[in-house]
Scaffold this motif. Structure first.
Motif, PDB file in Angstrom:
ATOM      1  N   ASN A 147       0.363  10.031  -4.416  1.00  0.00           N
ATOM      2  CA  ASN A 147       0.635  11.309  -3.748  1.00  0.00           C
ATOM      3  C   ASN A 147       1.588  12.183  -4.574  1.00  0.00           C
ATOM      4  O   ASN A 147       1.507  13.406  -4.528  1.00  0.00           O
ATOM      5  N   SER A 148       2.446  11.545  -5.355  1.00  0.00           N
ATOM      6  CA  SER A 148       3.374  12.317  -6.180  1.00  0.00           C
ATOM      7  C   SER A 148       2.702  12.894  -7.422  1.00  0.00           C
ATOM      8  O   SER A 148       3.207  13.826  -8.026  1.00  0.00           O
TER       9      SER A 148
ATOM     10  N   TYR B 162       0.336   4.460  -2.408  1.00  0.00           N
ATOM     11  CA  TYR B 162       0.096   5.787  -1.818  1.00  0.00           C
ATOM     12  C   TYR B 162       1.150   6.794  -2.287  1.00  0.00           C
ATOM     13  O   TYR B 162       0.825   7.921  -2.666  1.00  0.00           O
ATOM     14  N   LYS B 163       2.412   6.369  -2.266  1.00  0.00           N
ATOM     15  CA  LYS B 163       3.485   7.312  -2.616  1.00  0.00           C
ATOM     16  C   LYS B 163       3.399   7.737  -4.087  1.00  0.00           C
ATOM     17  O   LYS B 163       3.589   8.911  -4.398  1.00  0.00           O
TER      18      LYS B 163
ATOM     19  N   LEU C 251      11.139   9.236  -8.271  1.00  0.00           N
ATOM     20  CA  LEU C 251      10.369   8.458  -7.302  1.00  0.00           C
ATOM     21  C   LEU C 251      10.954   7.045  -7.180  1.00  0.00           C
ATOM     22  O   LEU C 251      11.181   6.543  -6.067  1.00  0.00           O
TER      23      LEU C 251
ATOM     24  N   LYS D  12       0.827  -1.224   0.000  1.00  0.00           N
ATOM     25  CA  LYS D  12       0.000   0.000   0.000  1.00  0.00           C
ATOM     26  C   LYS D  12       0.858   1.270   0.000  1.00  0.00           C
ATOM     27  O   LYS D  12       0.455   2.305  -0.540  1.00  0.00           O
ATOM     28  N   GLY D  13       2.060   1.148   0.562  1.00  0.00           N
ATOM     29  CA  GLY D  13       2.974   2.296   0.597  1.00  0.00           C
ATOM     30  C   GLY D  13       3.351   2.753  -0.815  1.00  0.00           C
ATOM     31  O   GLY D  13       3.381   3.943  -1.111  1.00  0.00           O
TER      32      GLY D  13
END
Lengths: 216, 168
Positions: free
Chosen positions: B25-26, B21-22, B126, B17-18
């Motif tokens: 979010n970017s 999300y990351k 990223l 999930k990280g």
């Protein structure tokens, strides 16, 4: 900020996320029950519909041309011929888009996938350009020898003026509706809006992809 | 090979999930848009789940889909009624706890600078910050390793300059 500081900062962000990030399992599970197609697959029916309608329409016009060929006015035949050719080209663009939709696979690497998606989105600009190029055909298709014999010189000059104006406008727009002009005022006035924003983004992305391929 | 069922899929989503999300979010600062984007990423992961090729790392597959969806995500398109009742809550969300203020500000700044980059550059940095090797980044993006190396150096330089400018 140095490289190691950047990495350390990102690591602390990562730690914060791993401690505080929560998955709503119920909502995630609900997603697996949706009966939906992928975003691109859902675009297929409307493209197929447009192709079928286009084929029926040009087929209908072809039959008309064949039947009136012997006695129709030259301007009518030229106008309808022009319209038929441009509509067939538009159908070609839609077929190209269908092919791209089938080629896109989001499991594939980013650059190749994004290139196909961006080409798909940006190719819609061709439909618009072809649409504008038809402008003069709609102003001259009814011209006949008899019509000109029965009209006053002033009326004729207006008709010819409008036709020339539309021809100029049609050709000018066909030449200038390009992504390079997307920031010009006339472009934004004429084509600005919600539907165009994804296309502009796609064009920008194509430039990035081109640059990315050549860098390094 | 994973069995094609929702239980194993949910386990994978929970474990990764990280990443989701990351990436979201970017590419999406706005909370409401991000909620839609995360929903779209998970949906596309689910739709692609049967096609997952185990010869690739699981994270490579997730990055590819999350980035492909995020880069081509356009809110007006996604809200086309495919999901008639969007979820009122986020599927993946952050609880309220925060890092020490100063560190939090730096992270906010870093994210701001990342969001200012072009879409492809954003994906490169990223993946780099996430600790992927240059070969892995090349596999995810579909470019050469030397291309990755050039890009990473250039983007790091850009970020460095941006941080230097605010610290003056």
């Amino acid at each position: 900020m140095e490289e190691n500081q950047l990495l350390a900062l990102w690591e602390s962000y990562d730690r914060k996320l791993s401690q505080n990030l929560v998955l709503n399992r119920q909502n995630a599970e609900d997603i697996t029950k949706f009966k939906v197609k992928s975003l691109l697959s859902s675009m297929q029916p409307i493209k197929i519909f447009a192709i079928l309608v286009g084929i029926v329409w040009v087929g209908f016009l072809d039959v008309i041309v064949i039947n009136v060929w012997a006695y129709a006015s030259p301007m009518f035949l030229i106008s309808i011929g022009f319209h038929i050719v441009l509509t067939k080209l538009s159908i070609g663009v839609y077929i190209y888009q269908l092919v791209l939709i089938n080629l896109v696979d989001i499991n594939e690497p980013i650059l190749s996938t994004q290139e196909k998606i961006a080409k798909l989105k940006s190719s819609t600009i061709w439909i618009t350009r072809l649409l504008f190029l038809q402008l003069p055909a709609w102003t001259v298709f009814y011209w006949t020898k008899d019509l000109f014999q029965n009209l006053h010189a002033f009326q004729i000059s207006i008709m010819v003026g409008v036709a020339l104006g539309m021809a100029y406008l049609g050709i000018w727009l066909f030449k200038n509706i390009r992504f390079e002009n997307r920031d010009k005022k006339w472009f934004r006035f004429l084509l600005g809006g919600i539907e165009w924003d994804p296309m502009m983004k796609a064009a920008d992305l194509l430039e990035q992809i081109e640059k990315a391929k050549n860098e390094g | 090979m994973f069995s094609n069922d929702s239980t194993s899929f949910l386990k994978i989503i929970d474990a990764n999930k990280g990443i989701i999300y990351k990436v979201a979010n970017s590419y999406c600062r706005d909370e409401e848009n991000r909620k839609d984007l995360i929903q779209e990423i998970i949906l596309q992961l689910w739709l692609s789940f049967p096609k997952y090729d185990p010869s690739f790392k699981l994270s490579t597959w997730i990055y590819r889909i999350a980035l492909n969806v995020s880069i081509s995500f356009y809110r007006k398109e996604s809200r086309r009624g495919r999901i008639s009742q969007p979820f009122p809550e986020e599927i993946i969300y952050l609880t309220a706890e925060k890092l020490p203020l100063e560190q939090n500000e730096d992270i906010e700044m870093l994210q701001k600078f990342i969001r200012e980059l072009k879409e492809i550059d954003r994906a490169v940095i990223l993946l780099y910050l996430e600790g992927n090797s240059q070969q892995e980044i090349a596999d995810i993006l579909g470019i050469t390793v030397s291309n990755v190396s050039t890009k990473v150096s250039r983007i790091k330089q850009t970020l460095k300059q941006k941080f230097a400018a605010i610290n003056r």
